[in-house]
Design an enzyme around this catalytic site. Structure first.
Site, mmCIF file in Angstrom:
data_model
loop_
_atom_site.group_PDB
_atom_site.id
_atom_site.type_symbol
_atom_site.label_atom_id
_atom_site.label_comp_id
_atom_site.label_asym_id
_atom_site.label_seq_id
_atom_site.Cartn_x
_atom_site.Cartn_y
_atom_site.Cartn_z
ATOM 1 N N CYS A 42 -18.957 -24.527 5.947
ATOM 2 C CA CYS A 42 -19.727 -25.720 6.306
ATOM 3 C C CYS A 42 -20.028 -25.769 7.796
ATOM 4 C CB CYS A 42 -18.968 -26.964 5.862
ATOM 5 S SG CYS A 42 -19.780 -28.477 6.358
ATOM 6 N N CYS A 47 -23.551 -26.116 5.984
ATOM 7 C CA CYS A 47 -24.160 -27.440 6.173
ATOM 8 C C CYS A 47 -24.585 -27.751 7.608
ATOM 9 C CB CYS A 47 -23.204 -28.549 5.765
ATOM 10 S SG CYS A 47 -21.930 -28.127 4.594
ATOM 11 N N LYS A 50 -27.187 -25.360 9.250
ATOM 12 C CA LYS A 50 -28.383 -25.533 8.415
ATOM 13 C C LYS A 50 -29.106 -26.836 8.779
ATOM 14 C CE LYS A 50 -28.249 -27.814 4.893
ATOM 15 N NZ LYS A 50 -27.842 -27.776 3.526
ATOM 16 N N TYR A 98 -11.757 -28.376 14.889
ATOM 17 C CA TYR A 98 -11.034 -28.159 13.624
ATOM 18 C C TYR A 98 -9.685 -27.491 13.894
ATOM 19 C CZ TYR A 98 -14.352 -29.685 10.113
ATOM 20 O OH TYR A 98 -15.133 -30.464 9.300
ATOM 21 N N GLY A 177 -34.323 -19.737 -6.093
ATOM 22 C CA GLY A 177 -34.981 -21.042 -6.240
ATOM 23 C C GLY A 177 -33.988 -22.184 -6.218
ATOM 24 N N TYR A 179 -30.953 -24.639 -4.103
ATOM 25 C CA TYR A 179 -31.150 -25.525 -2.946
ATOM 26 C C TYR A 179 -31.149 -24.769 -1.621
ATOM 27 C CZ TYR A 179 -26.238 -25.989 -1.332
ATOM 28 O OH TYR A 179 -24.985 -25.774 -0.802
ATOM 29 N N GLU A 183 -34.233 -24.916 0.941
ATOM 30 C CA GLU A 183 -34.024 -25.435 2.298
ATOM 31 C C GLU A 183 -34.496 -24.430 3.351
ATOM 32 O OE1 GLU A 183 -30.280 -28.478 1.563
ATOM 33 O OE2 GLU A 183 -29.817 -26.456 2.189
ATOM 34 N N ARG A 200 -37.166 -16.232 -10.294
ATOM 35 C CA ARG A 200 -37.257 -15.677 -11.657
ATOM 36 C C ARG A 200 -37.616 -16.736 -12.700
ATOM 37 N NH1 ARG A 200 -30.825 -14.953 -13.213
ATOM 38 N NH2 ARG A 200 -30.363 -17.102 -12.749
ATOM 39 N N ASP A 304 -14.808 -24.334 -3.183
ATOM 40 C CA ASP A 304 -15.777 -23.446 -3.840
ATOM 41 C C ASP A 304 -15.117 -22.338 -4.646
ATOM 42 O OD1 ASP A 304 -17.593 -24.988 -2.497
ATOM 43 O OD2 ASP A 304 -18.640 -23.312 -1.523
ATOM 44 N N THR A 312 -19.138 -29.645 0.430
ATOM 45 C CA THR A 312 -18.085 -29.888 1.414
ATOM 46 C C THR A 312 -17.228 -31.127 1.116
ATOM 47 O OG1 THR A 312 -19.066 -28.661 3.175
ATOM 48 C CG2 THR A 312 -17.760 -30.550 3.840
ATOM 49 N N HIS A 437 -38.033 -55.276 3.407
ATOM 50 C CA HIS A 437 -39.452 -54.959 3.564
ATOM 51 C C HIS A 437 -39.836 -54.846 5.030
ATOM 52 C CE1 HIS A 437 -43.619 -54.885 2.339
ATOM 53 N NE2 HIS A 437 -43.883 -55.767 3.300
ATOM 54 N N GLU A 442 -37.062 -50.009 -0.635
ATOM 55 C CA GLU A 442 -37.245 -51.266 -1.373
ATOM 56 C C GLU A 442 -37.799 -51.023 -2.777
ATOM 57 O OE1 GLU A 442 -40.371 -54.100 -0.117
ATOM 58 O OE2 GLU A 442 -41.096 -52.535 1.223
HETATM 59 C C1 FAD Z 1 -26.296 -22.198 3.667
HETATM 60 C C2 FAD Z 1 -25.359 -23.223 3.088
HETATM 61 C C3 FAD Z 1 -25.669 -24.568 3.184
HETATM 62 C C4 FAD Z 1 -24.823 -25.529 2.666
HETATM 63 N N1 FAD Z 1 -25.172 -26.839 2.786
HETATM 64 C C5 FAD Z 1 -24.359 -27.793 2.297
HETATM 65 C C6 FAD Z 1 -24.687 -29.160 2.463
HETATM 66 O O1 FAD Z 1 -25.727 -29.514 3.009
HETATM 67 N N2 FAD Z 1 -23.818 -30.086 1.995
HETATM 68 C C7 FAD Z 1 -22.640 -29.735 1.368
HETATM 69 O O2 FAD Z 1 -21.883 -30.619 0.981
HETATM 70 N N3 FAD Z 1 -22.319 -28.438 1.193
HETATM 71 C C8 FAD Z 1 -23.144 -27.464 1.641
HETATM 72 N N4 FAD Z 1 -22.799 -26.145 1.494
HETATM 73 C C9 FAD Z 1 -21.564 -25.807 0.735
HETATM 74 C C10 FAD Z 1 -20.317 -25.966 1.592
HETATM 75 O O3 FAD Z 1 -20.428 -25.194 2.756
HETATM 76 C C11 FAD Z 1 -19.105 -25.552 0.776
HETATM 77 O O4 FAD Z 1 -19.079 -26.281 -0.428
HETATM 78 C C12 FAD Z 1 -17.791 -25.810 1.528
HETATM 79 O O5 FAD Z 1 -17.768 -25.131 2.762
HETATM 80 C C13 FAD Z 1 -16.618 -25.355 0.663
HETATM 81 O O6 FAD Z 1 -15.407 -25.509 1.367
HETATM 82 P P1 FAD Z 1 -14.168 -24.594 1.006
HETATM 83 O O7 FAD Z 1 -13.006 -25.146 1.760
HETATM 84 O O8 FAD Z 1 -14.043 -24.424 -0.444
HETATM 85 O O9 FAD Z 1 -14.531 -23.128 1.556
HETATM 86 P P2 FAD Z 1 -15.084 -22.626 2.947
HETATM 87 O O10 FAD Z 1 -15.587 -23.724 3.785
HETATM 88 O O11 FAD Z 1 -16.013 -21.519 2.599
HETATM 89 O O12 FAD Z 1 -13.788 -22.044 3.665
HETATM 90 C C14 FAD Z 1 -13.122 -20.918 3.199
HETATM 91 C C15 FAD Z 1 -12.473 -20.246 4.390
HETATM 92 O O13 FAD Z 1 -11.538 -19.294 3.926
HETATM 93 C C16 FAD Z 1 -11.596 -18.150 4.767
HETATM 94 N N5 FAD Z 1 -11.019 -17.048 3.959
HETATM 95 C C17 FAD Z 1 -11.511 -16.548 2.808
HETATM 96 N N6 FAD Z 1 -10.667 -15.607 2.323
HETATM 97 C C18 FAD Z 1 -9.631 -15.525 3.201
HETATM 98 C C19 FAD Z 1 -8.420 -14.745 3.218
HETATM 99 N N7 FAD Z 1 -8.123 -13.909 2.244
HETATM 100 N N8 FAD Z 1 -7.596 -14.902 4.270
HETATM 101 C C20 FAD Z 1 -7.871 -15.784 5.274
HETATM 102 N N9 FAD Z 1 -8.991 -16.543 5.284
HETATM 103 C C21 FAD Z 1 -9.846 -16.420 4.257
HETATM 104 C C22 FAD Z 1 -13.062 -18.005 5.075
HETATM 105 O O14 FAD Z 1 -13.286 -17.247 6.238
HETATM 106 C C23 FAD Z 1 -13.471 -19.478 5.254
HETATM 107 O O15 FAD Z 1 -13.349 -19.880 6.586
HETATM 108 C C24 FAD Z 1 -23.616 -25.147 2.027
HETATM 109 C C25 FAD Z 1 -23.276 -23.789 1.929
HETATM 110 C C26 FAD Z 1 -24.138 -22.843 2.449
HETATM 111 C C27 FAD Z 1 -23.772 -21.389 2.336
#
Ligand code: FAD
Length: 459
Positions: A42, A47, A50, A98, A177, A179, A183, A200, A304, A312, A437, A442
């Site tokens: 994110c 996010c 982006k 963070y 196709g 999101y 975007e 597709r 995810d 997120t 309004h 509205e």
């Molecule tokens: C282009 C794009 C746009 C997006 N836009 C939106 C949006 O507008 N709004 C929204 O809500 N969501 C959006 N998302 C989705 C959102 O980013 C994810 O849903 C969110 O980040 C998931 O959080 P997470 O904690 O599951 O994983 P992540 O945020 O992916 O974090 C996982 C972390 O684990 C680390 N990791 C992985 N494997 C290992 C390992 N073995 N050892 C140590 N570290 C490791 C990775 O490096 C990463 O930092 C977007 C995603 C993308 C790709």
């Protein structure tokens, strides 16, 4: 057996950070391993960057619109390097925050990849150290799918690289196709690239409400994005500094960049889940119960990597529910219903609840209220963009079960509407609410007539 940690979290993204902080604040000894950058997808390549690119891409049109209001603007120019530099400085700042917040909560951050050795042991892949933990949380997120059956796929880029382009390509082809594809199409179009989507299916945004899909599809085309449907790429070759991509329908397209945005997969490759006995489904997602518990009782997964609802705020709430359940003596399940979400296209989309088709399937009879109109602001700009508003109501008790908006500020509007929908608001509740309004929103409280399909209208 004494363990090195009460909790070991793999991945310092949205879910892992929230879970590790709360667990540590509740008194647990916690470590989090991160192989790339704190903040995760994110903050670093999702996010946040982006949305900055969306903002950057909107100014050209805003400047055009300003002319309709009497402003005269000299030829505007866009400096990509300046923008990228500023955006990345902000991402560095956020990623730093963070990491700091996690440390301040008492969590140890280990800047290495972690992989399972067995159900309680992890190997840290840079130092080679092994550590043990009583509980383990998998929060490794997802990664872009780059289909191996497309010859020359290595010439294409994923969304990860879109945040590091040295320049806006003259012509970009975007495969997909969903999101993320839509975007980036809007972003690149707004920043002056020629954009072609190869998809597709028939209409972009599969899984969204059909009216939303058609509206967004038509708006993309109206804004100059070429959309090739019912086609998928078979081969990419480099020729004379350009990329040429052959398609399944016999056509071929040539561009400076090819972006594949065909979906994301749970990032579990090489994690050693088999060594720990953790079950995954056919997509590689960790299988969990309502408390995010995996098939091994002391191992959990959020975000995810579980492929439930890949957003997120959902990862954050799942991480929070896990920490509350396991470390704060407050068993909590996150409710995945009624989560609002957006597509930051132009115009943007905001959605909460069910599509018309899903609501019909679930409830049988539903009533539809919808309207399409030109927003007031565009009466002076000449822009032909239309707003779509659609409210899906369960006929049985008039409960609003879905709201779909395509138009300026749709994501901002839908966040507020989501409260009402989550509370179980009915159509009469919407009707009782007085309009504000003049506003776009509205229309939501002034929709009086049920939509009757033309074929059912009396003649
Ligand atoms: C282009 C794009 C746009 C997006 N836009 C939106 C949006 O507008 N709004 C929204 O809500 N969501 C959006 N998302 C989705 C959102 O980013 C994810 O849903 C969110 O980040 C998931 O959080 P997470 O904690 O599951 O994983 P992540 O945020 O992916 O974090 C996982 C972390 O684990 C680390 N990791 C992985 N494997 C290992 C390992 N073995 N050892 C140590 N570290 C490791 C990775 O490096 C990463 O930092 C977007 C995603 C993308 C790709």
């Amino acid at each position: 057996m004494a363990f090195d940690y009460d909790l070991f979290v793999i991945g310092a993204g949205s879910g892992g950070v929230r879970a590790s902080r709360l667990a540590a604040m509740a008194g647990a000894k916690v470590a989090v391993a991160e192989e790339y950058r704190a903040g995760g997808t994110c903050v670093v390549r999702g996010c946040i960057p982006k949305k900055y690119m969306v903002y950057a891409s909107e100014f050209g049109r805003a400047i055009e619109h300003a002319k309709g209001y009497g402003w005269s603007v000299d030829t505007p120019t866009y400096d990509h390097n300046l923008f990228m530099d500023r955006m990345h400085r902000e991402i560095d700042r956020l990623s730093g925050i963070y990491a700091r917040n996690v440390r301040n909560a008492g969590v140890e951050i280990i800047e290495e990849r972690a992989e399972f050795v067995d159900a309680h042991t992890l190997k840290l892949m840079t130092s080679g150290r092994t550590v043990t933990a009583q509980k383990i949380l998998i929060a490794t997120g997802g990664s872009p799918i780059m289909p191996k059956n497309v010859e020359g796929i290595d010439l294409a880029i994923s969304s990860n690289e879109m945040f590091h382009l040295d320049a806006i390509p003259g012509h970009i082809v975007i495969v997909g196709g969903g999101y993320i594809a839509v975007e980036f199409a809007a972003i690149m179009n707004g920043l002056g690239a020629r954009v072609c989507i190869v998809y597709r299916g028939e209409t972009v945004l599969r899984g969204f409400d059909d009216d939303v899909r058609t509206h967004v599809h038509d708006e993309l085309k109206r804004k100059g994005v070429k959309v090739i449907t019912n086609a998928s790429p078979t081969r990419i070759v480099k020729a004379g500094g350009k990329l040429s991509m052959a398609l399944s329908n016999g056509e071929s397209v040539t561009a400076d960049k090819v972006l594949f945005a065909v979906g994301r997969e749970p990032y579990t490759r090489g994690l050693g889940l088999d060594k720990a006995g953790v079950k995954v489904n056919d997509k590689g997602a960790v299988v969990v119960d309502d408390y995010s518990r995996a098939s091994v009782p002391h191992i959990f997964a959020v975000g995810d990597v579980t492929d439930r609802l890949n957003l997120t705020p959902v990862a954050i709430r799942e991480g929070q529910a896990f920490a509350q359940t396991e470390f704060m003596n407050m068993p909590t399940q996150f409710d995945h219903a009624g989560v609002p979400h957006a597509v930051f296209a132009q115009p943007p989309v905001g959605i909460v609840g069910l599509s018309e088709a899903d609501a019909r399937q679930k409830f049988g009879r539903v009533d539809i209220y919808k309207t399409r109109f030109r927003p007031m602001k565009d009466m002076l700009t000449g822009d032909e963009e239309r707003v779509l508003m659609k409210v899906v109501v369960r006929a049985e008790d008039e409960r609003v079960v879905g709201v779909h908006i395509v138009g300026p500020d749709a994501p901002e509007i839908i966040q507020a509407v989501a409260i009402a929908v989550k509370m179980g608001a009915t159509k009469p509740d919407f009707d009782r609410t007085c309009a504000l309004h003049p506003s776009i929103a509205e229309e939501l409280v002034t929709l009086r007539d049920k939509f009757v399909p033309p074929e059912l209208k009396p003649v």
